[in-house]
Scaffold this motif. Structure first.
Motif, short mmCIF file in Angstrom:
data_model
loop_
_atom_site.label_atom_id
_atom_site.label_comp_id
_atom_site.label_asym_id
_atom_site.label_seq_id
_atom_site.Cartn_x
_atom_site.Cartn_y
_atom_site.Cartn_z
N ALA A 87 0.82 -1.21 0.00
CA ALA A 87 0.00 0.00 0.00
C ALA A 87 0.86 1.26 0.00
N VAL A 88 1.97 1.20 0.69
CA VAL A 88 2.84 2.38 0.75
C VAL A 88 3.34 2.72 -0.65
N LYS B 74 0.35 3.75 -3.28
CA LYS B 74 -0.14 5.12 -3.08
C LYS B 74 0.93 6.15 -3.39
N ALA B 75 2.17 5.85 -3.05
CA ALA B 75 3.23 6.82 -3.26
C ALA B 75 3.49 7.09 -4.74
N PHE B 76 3.44 6.02 -5.55
CA PHE B 76 3.74 6.19 -6.97
C PHE B 76 2.49 6.36 -7.83
N GLY B 77 1.31 6.23 -7.22
CA GLY B 77 0.08 6.37 -7.98
C GLY B 77 -0.11 5.24 -8.98
N ILE B 78 0.31 4.03 -8.57
CA ILE B 78 0.14 2.86 -9.43
C ILE B 78 -0.66 1.81 -8.67
N MET C 169 -5.79 12.74 -10.96
CA MET C 169 -4.57 12.55 -10.15
C MET C 169 -3.62 13.75 -10.27
N VAL D 229 -0.78 7.83 3.18
CA VAL D 229 0.65 7.52 3.26
C VAL D 229 1.47 8.80 3.12
N PRO E 270 4.68 9.54 1.51
CA PRO E 270 5.48 8.73 0.58
C PRO E 270 6.93 8.57 1.05
N PRO F 135 9.00 9.71 -4.98
CA PRO F 135 8.25 9.53 -6.23
C PRO F 135 8.18 10.81 -7.06
N PHE G 198 1.89 12.45 -11.85
CA PHE G 198 2.50 13.60 -11.17
C PHE G 198 2.37 14.86 -12.01
#
Lengths: 217, 217, 217, 217, 217, 217
Positions: free
Chosen positions: B195-196, B199-203, D1, D105, D107, D182, D215
Motif C-alpha cells: 500500500a505504501v 499510493k506513493a507512486f500512484g500505481i 490525479m 501515506v 510517501p 516519487p 504527477f
C-alpha cells in the motif's frame, strides 16, 4: 632563478583570493557563490537560487594540461568556489589538477585546513608526507593509484616517470589553502628576520641570503 | 532480470560493511584502521601506529576497470577505510571508481552523509541531481570534466558516449553510504508494504508487484 | 650541532605519543583519559568516572621553567591529555609552557589541527606568521600581551629581550600536533629524497647534505 | 490525479524557500532571523537583538490540524526559521506537524541534512526506514510513542488506525530538507530522461510515462 | 523538605549515567548502543548490527505520565541512548517527557550541551529563559505550542493551568545534560564552600545553611 | 549592595555585545572582524584583508590589572573579537584576564558555549565545578597552575591567598558567553516570577524579595 618567486606567488593565490568561505555543514540544497558581492564573511554569499542551472555545478577548467614551462616545472589549476568553481560553495570539497614536468617537484607544502586525496590520471610519482614525529611515509604511485595526505602535514611529489604526470587532487575543504614551505620561509614579504631562519636551519646568515635570492627576495 | 537485485545488494555493501566510523575532525596525525578489531564504535579502531608505513596510505585497487557484465551494466569499486583502504580512517574522505557500459545507467541514488565530486577520466555522461523542490539540475560532461552532487540529494548518471565511461568519485565522508532508490523501495527486505508503494507512486498494487519482481522480490 | 636532531625529536613527541584522540564536541560532562588502556581509537578511553576527583582537572606541570640548555635554547612543556593532563580529554583544548633563552628561536612550525593563542608571562618577543600568499604578519609583544596564530599556518618566535622569556600557549585541540619545519624536512627519517629538497629550496644537493648534517641525518 | 504534483510541490517548498541557513554551532545567545533581508548566505541574517522579545521564541502555528483534503491525504505544517519560526535560526533544530488521513501515506522520502524524531500525538502508524543494504526496519507505533529515522535514509509512514493521525517531527537541522522520492523522480522539472527511469526501475518507457502523468508531468 | 534533594539527584542521573557518548556526525547508517559493554569512550559502543530490528528504533517509555508525587511536583522521563533508548546512539537527538503538577515548577536549569525544543501536549505554562545580559525572554504557551531554549542558557517552566501539564522536549544532543541550578549550588556534594555562596547571592552564611537544609545538605 | 547588579550587568556585556559570530572551522587564513559593519549574521563580517597587518593579531588590553574596587571585588577584562580583539574572529578561541581581590569570589557561573582553561599568573585560589549529578570537583591551585572547566558546567573561584590574584582564562569559542547564576536569577529584567524562584530554592517569597534587592531589583 627569479621565476621561482613568481610561480610561488601564483600558487599562493589559490587560497588568499578566496578569503571568505565556510566549511560548516551545508544547510541549503546548494549556495552557488556570488563572486560579485562586496560582502566579506566566513563564507561566500549565494547567487539568487532562481538563476542557478545545471551548468553551475559542472567544471570544465581542468580538461587541459596547465603550463609547466616555469622554474618549478609544475602547474596547479584550481577548482575552488572563490576562484573558478562557484558551485562548490558550502559543499565542503575543493579540487585541482596538478601537472608536473619530467623530473619536476611539487615542493614540500601543507594545506592548513584539509586532508587531500591524490589520484594519478597518468604518470609515475615518488610522494610522501612527514608526521609530527619527523617520520616519513613515502612510496611510489602510478597511473590509477591513489594517495592520502592527512590534514595539515607536510607532503611533496616528484615526477619520477618518463613523461609529464597528471594528477587530480581533492581536498575536504572548499578553501583548503596551500603553503609552499620554501617560499613561505625564504620568499615571504616582508622577509622573516634573518636570525630566525639562520638559527632554525642551522646555517649562516649569508647562506640564508643566498637561498632568499633564489626566491627573488 | 533477477540479477538486478544481486547487483544492488553488492553495491549496498559499500556502506553497511563499514558500520563503525566517524567523520569528526582527526586529532591524531593518522589512525589507520585495524579491520581485525571486534570493537564496534562510531569510528574504526586504529592499528598500532608503530607498524604503519607509507604503503598504508596508498590505494591501488582502482587501477583496472570493474566488471560491468551485469544487469545494470555498471561497476562500483570502492576505496573506503572499512572495506579496502584502511589508511583513510578518520580523514574525512572516501573514493570510488565507477565504470559504466555504453548506454548504461547508475540509477537515481543518494549518499546520506556526504557531497560528491565526480571526475570523468574517460567518456561522456548525462548527469544531474534533483533539489528538494523537484527541480532538476542536469548537463552533459566529458573527459576531464567535474560535477558536484550536494549532500543527500538524488542524482544519476547515464553513459551517452560511444565507449565505456570511467569516472572517479570522491565524497567528504569516510563512509558516505549509497542508497539506490529503486532497489531500496522495490527490492527491500522485508518488503515495504504494498500500500505504501502503490499510493506513493500512484500505481496499482499489481504494478507494484511487477516492478518488485524485477528486483527479485 | 648534533643536538639539534635530539631536541627536535623530543618536541615531536608532543603529538605522536598521543595518537588517539578526538575533538568532536564533548557529550559527557567529562571523560578523564585512561592512559593504561590498550584500545586505540580516534579519542582516548575514559577512566571510570566514579574514581575521578577535582585533582584530575588541575595541572601543576608547568609551574617551573623547562630546561633550555640545549642546541635550540628552548623548552616546551606540554599539558596534553595523552601525555600529562588526562583531564583535558574530549574538552577541545591543549596547553603548553614555552621557555626561550635570550636570543633563541622557536623555529618556524605549524600546528596541523589547531589555532594557537600565545600569552607572554614574562619577556619580549618578535613573532609572526606567514599566510598562504607568503605575506608575513609580525610584531613585537611583551609581558602581558597576546598573539594569535591561525590554524595550520607557519609561525615562529624569537626572544629579543634581555632575559629568558616565559610564554603560555593554548590551542583549540586536545592534540594540535607540532611540525617543526626545518627538522621535518632535513631531519626526517627515512630521509626525504635529496632531489626533492634541492629543487624545492633552489640549492645544490651538497648544500642539502650540509643542512641535513646539522640535524644529525 | 493531477493534484499529486500540486501537493508535492507544496511540500517541496519546505526546504527551498529557506535557501540560506547554517547548522554550525551557535555563537551568540540567539540570532532571530530577519526574513526581510536581501542578503543570501549560508545562514539567515539576524534581527537587531534589541527588538527581540520572548514571543520570538514561541511558535503557535501547529496548534491546529492541517488540511488533508488533497490527493495524498496528508498535511505537513513546518516550523522552520526561513518559513514560519524565525527564532529557531542558528539553534540547530526544526519542527513540523504532520496530519495523515485514515489510510493515507507519507510517501518514501529523505531528509538530506538531518535525523528525525517522530512523536505520535494521536493515532496508529506503520512506519520504517530502509538502510543502505536495502534492509527495512519497520514497526507499528501508537499514541505516545517515538521513532527515530537516521540521517538521510529513506523512510515512510502509513496511517493504519481508525482516525486521522497527528504526529510531531523534530529534526536536528534548521533546514533539514525533504525529498519525496516519487515526485523527485517522476514529477521533476525539467523531466529526468526517460531512459534513466526506465532502466533504473526495470520498466518500459511507456510505463514511465504513465507514472509521470500521475504527477502531472 | 528533604525530598528536594532526592528528586534532584534522580534528575541528575539523566546525564551522568550516560557518561560515554558523542555528537559527532554519524558515519554509519546507525549504531544502536550496546549498554552491556565495559568500554568507556566518548560515545557508546554499538551492538552487532546484524541483531538490530525495527523495534530498536521505537521508544514506548513515555506513553504514560510520570509520578509527580514528590516535593517538586514534577516528573522527567528521559529517552536517551545511555538510559532507555539505545537506538538514538550517534544520531544527535535526545527526548524526554515532562509532567508538571498544577502550580509546580521545573526549577531554573541549563543543558550544557544542547538547545531544546519544548512541545506542549496538554496544559498551560509560563516559561522563559535568561540571556547572558540578564534579560528575560518569557511568555505563556498552551496546548499545541512550541518554545525554544538556546543552548546552555538558564530556563524554567511553571504550570499555570488548571490541570497537570504534559510536555515533550527534544534536544540536539544524545546526552544534553541537565543542571538544576538550586540543587547544583545548595545541594552539591561535597558542599561548595559557604563563603562562595554567601558572597555570590549577597546573603549571610546562616541563610546559606538554611537553604542548604532544604536540599538535605 | 546596589552595586551588585551594576557589576553583573557589566560582566554580562561580555557576551551580548558580540551577538554575531560563528565557531565553525575557519575557511580562510584569517577574517579580522569589521566592527563597523551593520550586517548581523552568525559570525562577524571581515575587514578587507588587504588592510590587515601583524598588529591586528596582537592584543595588549590585558597587560594591566582591572579595577576590583566594586561590590564583588573582581574585574574581568575580555579579549573577544566582538569587543576588543577583532583578530580572533573565526579562529575559535577567546581570552580574558580575571583579577580577584583578596577574599573575593567569582560567583558560580556557566559559559553556555565553551570549555575553559584557567591559568594562574599569580595567587592562590579555591576553585571547582559541579557536574550534572551535583557532585563537586574542587581543589586549590596556585601560581603557575592550570584548571579546566568542562563546557557549560557551573563553576566558581575564590581568592584564598594573601594578595590579589591574577588569572588568564582561555575558552574554545570566540563568544563563549558568561551567565552569572545569582544575577541571572535574582537580578534579571523583567524579573522572573517570584513563584518560580521561591519554589526552586525552597524559600519564601519574602526571602526571594530580599535577595532580589541585593541585585537592585
Amino acid at each position: 632563478m627569479g621565476k621561482l618567486l613568481f610561480t610561488f606567488v601564483a600558487l599562493g593565490l589559490l587560497a588568499t583570493t578566496v578569503v571568505i568561505a565556510t566549511d560548516a555543514d551545508p544547510i541549503n540544497d546548494f549556495c552557488v557563490a556570488d563572486l560579485t558581492s562586496p560582502i566579506k564573511i566566513n563564507g561566500l554569499v549565494c547567487k539568487n537560487p532562481a538563476t542557478v542551472t545545471g551548468a553551475d555545478f559542472a567544471f570544465t577548467g581542468i580538461e587541459n594540461a596547465g603550463d609547466t614551462n616555469n622554474s618549478l616545472g609544475i602547474a596547479i589549476t584550481p577548482g575552488l568556489p572563490g576562484v573558478s568553481y562557484p558551485g562548490l560553495n558550502t559543499l565542503g570539497l575543493g579540487i585541482a589538477r596538478v601537472d608536473i614536468a619530467i623530473g619536476a617537484v611539487v615542493p614540500p607544502h601543507t594545506h592548513p585546513r584539509a586532508s587531500e586525496l591524490l589520484y594519478v590520471v597518468d604518470g609515475e610519482l615518488y610522494t610522501g608526507f612527514v608526521d609530527t614525529n619527523n617520520k616519513v611515509y613515502d612510496t611510489v604511485i602510478r597511473t590509477g593509484d591513489v594517495f592520502i595526505f592527512p590534514r595539515g602535514l607536510v607532503h611533496f611529489q616528484l615526477n619520477i616517470g618518463k613523461k609529464p604526470s597528471v594528477t587530480i587532487v581533492i581536498l575536504n575543504s572548499q578553501n583548503p589553502g596551500v603553503q609552499l614551505i620554501p617560499s613561505a620561509l625564504f620568499g615571504a614579504q616582508p622577509p622573516i628576520e634573518e636570525a630566525v631562519l639562520a638559527k632554525a636551519f642551522g646555517i649562516s646568515p649569508s647562506e640564508v641570503e643566498i637561498i632568499k635570492k633564489g626566491f627573488g627576495a
